[in-house]
Design a protein around this motif. Structure first.
Motif, mmCIF file in Angstrom:
data_model
loop_
_atom_site.group_PDB
_atom_site.id
_atom_site.type_symbol
_atom_site.label_atom_id
_atom_site.label_comp_id
_atom_site.label_asym_id
_atom_site.label_seq_id
_atom_site.Cartn_x
_atom_site.Cartn_y
_atom_site.Cartn_z
ATOM 1 N N VAL A 101 -15.838 -0.765 31.212
ATOM 2 C CA VAL A 101 -15.410 -1.908 30.381
ATOM 3 C C VAL A 101 -13.903 -1.753 30.108
ATOM 4 N N PRO A 102 -13.185 -2.886 29.982
ATOM 5 C CA PRO A 102 -11.727 -2.792 29.745
ATOM 6 C C PRO A 102 -11.383 -2.040 28.463
ATOM 7 N N THR A 103 -12.151 -2.306 27.397
ATOM 8 C CA THR A 103 -12.002 -1.545 26.167
ATOM 9 C C THR A 103 -13.237 -1.809 25.322
ATOM 10 N N TRP A 118 -10.620 -8.052 38.055
ATOM 11 C CA TRP A 118 -9.415 -7.349 38.525
ATOM 12 C C TRP A 118 -9.184 -6.066 37.749
ATOM 13 N N ASP A 119 -9.723 -6.002 36.522
ATOM 14 C CA ASP A 119 -9.661 -4.724 35.811
ATOM 15 C C ASP A 119 -10.343 -3.638 36.637
ATOM 16 N N SER A 120 -11.564 -3.944 37.098
ATOM 17 C CA SER A 120 -12.352 -2.939 37.822
ATOM 18 C C SER A 120 -11.647 -2.468 39.089
ATOM 19 N N ARG A 142 2.776 -11.937 21.768
ATOM 20 C CA ARG A 142 1.605 -12.786 22.021
ATOM 21 C C ARG A 142 1.145 -12.744 23.475
ATOM 22 N N TYR A 143 0.426 -11.674 23.822
ATOM 23 C CA TYR A 143 -0.379 -11.647 25.043
ATOM 24 C C TYR A 143 0.470 -11.870 26.303
ATOM 25 N N TRP A 144 0.333 -13.006 26.951
ATOM 26 C CA TRP A 144 1.067 -13.220 28.205
ATOM 27 C C TRP A 144 2.318 -14.073 28.018
HETATM 28 C C1 GLC Z 1 -7.684 -10.664 29.199
HETATM 29 C C2 GLC Z 1 -6.577 -10.642 30.240
HETATM 30 C C3 GLC Z 1 -7.178 -10.525 31.616
HETATM 31 C C4 GLC Z 1 -8.077 -9.298 31.678
HETATM 32 C C5 GLC Z 1 -9.104 -9.264 30.539
HETATM 33 C C6 GLC Z 1 -9.833 -7.942 30.422
HETATM 34 O O1 GLC Z 1 -8.486 -11.785 29.326
HETATM 35 O O2 GLC Z 1 -5.762 -11.770 30.131
HETATM 36 O O3 GLC Z 1 -6.171 -10.466 32.597
HETATM 37 O O4 GLC Z 1 -8.729 -9.209 32.897
HETATM 38 O O5 GLC Z 1 -8.460 -9.495 29.310
HETATM 39 O O6 GLC Z 1 -8.941 -6.878 30.287
#
Ligand code: GLC
Length: 429
Positions: A28-30, A40-42, A352-354
């Motif tokens: 998991v991303p976090t 794309w994280d994976s 702010r994020y992106w």
């Molecule tokens: C947010 C990011 C995205 C990423 C996701 C999980 O949605 O914008 O790029 O894949 O978080 O980390």
């Protein structure tokens, strides 16, 4: 947060974070903010995993591709286990799959990651076996893009939802979002604000539009033969297309090595057509590439990271040099490259994020491209700034590019994976 420094200490901390977020067959991303598997994280996380456990890295990719749709799409999230902490969950997407997934995709870095895993593998037998299994799946995904997101065969593909770009709330989407309605969406409660500071996240106006698009596509039964033309949001993002082009090149390379001439030829053809068409997205005034709005037929003026990421796609020398000059110019405005939006633009927001923050995965993709173009000095500089950011601010989701303040989620997996890559890559200068 205080961190003990030096590459060995950073490697250990990175490995610990990746272990913390490891769910066995996917990561998991976090914890909390993102409790599922993100596409794309994976793929980028597998690049970190390979340093300590190659079989585990291949498994991360295999798990993702097990959820490829019949039409070839690889979804942006796989909801392996129920978790109420995230919105919008499987019931909102309603894609009808046994193990639920979302109905949109994400930047196709898989081909790029597979080539790195394959070329550098210590266990060559395993690498051949896993790459041979994944190769036709990635090839199908690449074909899916050109079949369903490039109906007029321009050589470039469009995104139909900002979440597909991976750069959810970029300034790039502000103008096209004006024509996405908000009327009629089902009332909802955001969950992200329970895990992260509201000032670091997208606004309600943006969330309403994200949801409108999801409900619109759901009403069309997620039929990809219809979604592109039915979407009021059709954006050709240069960064996304560059990732696809690079992945086509990289898959062609792996296909050659495994004796799949047909896959190699097809992917090379898609890459070269895309690379040629990318030139149409060059924005002379900004000195970088720009998004093209397929509905309005206009090139955006937004100076975002999406226009710098094409360095990944092995650009002609004069364009690569121009991107180097552009990053050097940005370097004068920030302490930590590479900001996701130009600080000189009025829409820049450093937290702010992106819309301003620096992200390690972006830095990694950019340095990879710079190295392909033999621009090692700038790549070294970006890597050094990235590691100094980690040493002062820890393994955050993203960072204020001027102050270095950690933002978004903490103990972030892909940030850790990129640190492992940066610490282990051979230095050239
Ligand atoms: C947010 C990011 C995205 C990423 C996701 C999980 O949605 O914008 O790029 O894949 O978080 O980390």
């Amino acid at each position: 947060m205080s961190q003990s420094s030096g590459p060995a200490a950073l490697m250990q901390q990175a490995e610990d974070i990746m272990a913390l977020n490891d769910r066995g067959a996917y990561t998991v991303p976090t914890h909390g903010l993102y409790p599922f598997q993100w596409n794309w994280d994976s793929c980028l996380v597998a690049l970190g995993q390979r340093h300590s456990n190659e079989p585990r890295a291949w498994l991360e990719l295999q798990t993702l591709f097990e959820h490829q749709w019949d039409d070839g799409m690889v979804p942006h999230i796989v909801f392996h286990e129920p978790d109420d902490g995230y919105f919008p969950g499987p019931d909102v997407w309603a894609t009808g799959r046994a193990i639920p997934t979302t109905g949109i995709t994400q930047p196709p870095v898989a081909g790029f990651a597979i080539r790195r895993l394959f070329d550098d593998a210590i266990d060559k037998t395993l690498a051949k076996e896993c790459a041979a299994q994944l190769l036709p799946m990635v090839d199908r995904w690449h074909q899916w893009f050109f079949n369903h997101r490039d109906p007029e065969s321009t050589g470039l593909v469009a995104l139909i939802h900002p979440w597909e770009s991976g750069r959810d709330n970029s300034v790039d989407w502000d103008t096209p979002f004006e024509r996405v309605p908000v009327e009629g969406i089902t009332p909802y409660v955001r969950r992200d604000l329970q895990h992260a500071d509201a000032d670091h996240r997208p606004t309600k106006a943006q969330y309403d539009r994200y949801l409108w698009l999801v409900e619109h596509f759901r009403s069309l039964n997620w039929d990809n033969t219809k979604l592109h033309n039915a979407s009021p949001f059709q954006i050709v993002d240069p960064g996304f297309n560059a990732i696809l082009i690079r992945s086509c090149d990289d898959i062609a390379h792996v296909a050659d090595a495994l004796g799949h001439a047909d896959i190699a030829e097809r992917n090379r053809a898609m890459a070269s057509k895309g690379r040629e068409a990318l030139e149409l997205l060059w924005h002379e005034g900004n000195g970088q590439y720009a998004c093209y709005d397929r509905v309005e037929k206009t090139l955006s003026d937004s100076p975002s990271i999406g226009g710098i990421l094409p360095i990944l796609a092995e650009l002609p020398v004069h364009r690569a040099k121009a991107i180097v000059a552009r990053i050097q110019k940005l370097n004068a405005s920030v302490n930590y490259l590479v900001p996701s939006h130009d600080p000189e633009d009025s829409e820049f927001d450093g937290k702010r994020y992106w819309r301003g923050p620096s992200w390690l995965i972006v830095n990694y993709l950019i340095t990879s491209g710079l190295r392909t173009s033999n621009e090692h000095a700038l790549a070294d500089e970006i890597e050094a700034q990235s590691l100094s950011l980690i040493e002062t601010s820890g393994f955050a989701e993203y960072y204020d590019p001027i102050t270095g303040e950690p933002c978004g989620g903490a103990s972030f997996t892909w940030t850790a994976a990129m640190v492992m890559e940066f610490c282990q890559l051979p230095r050239t200068a």
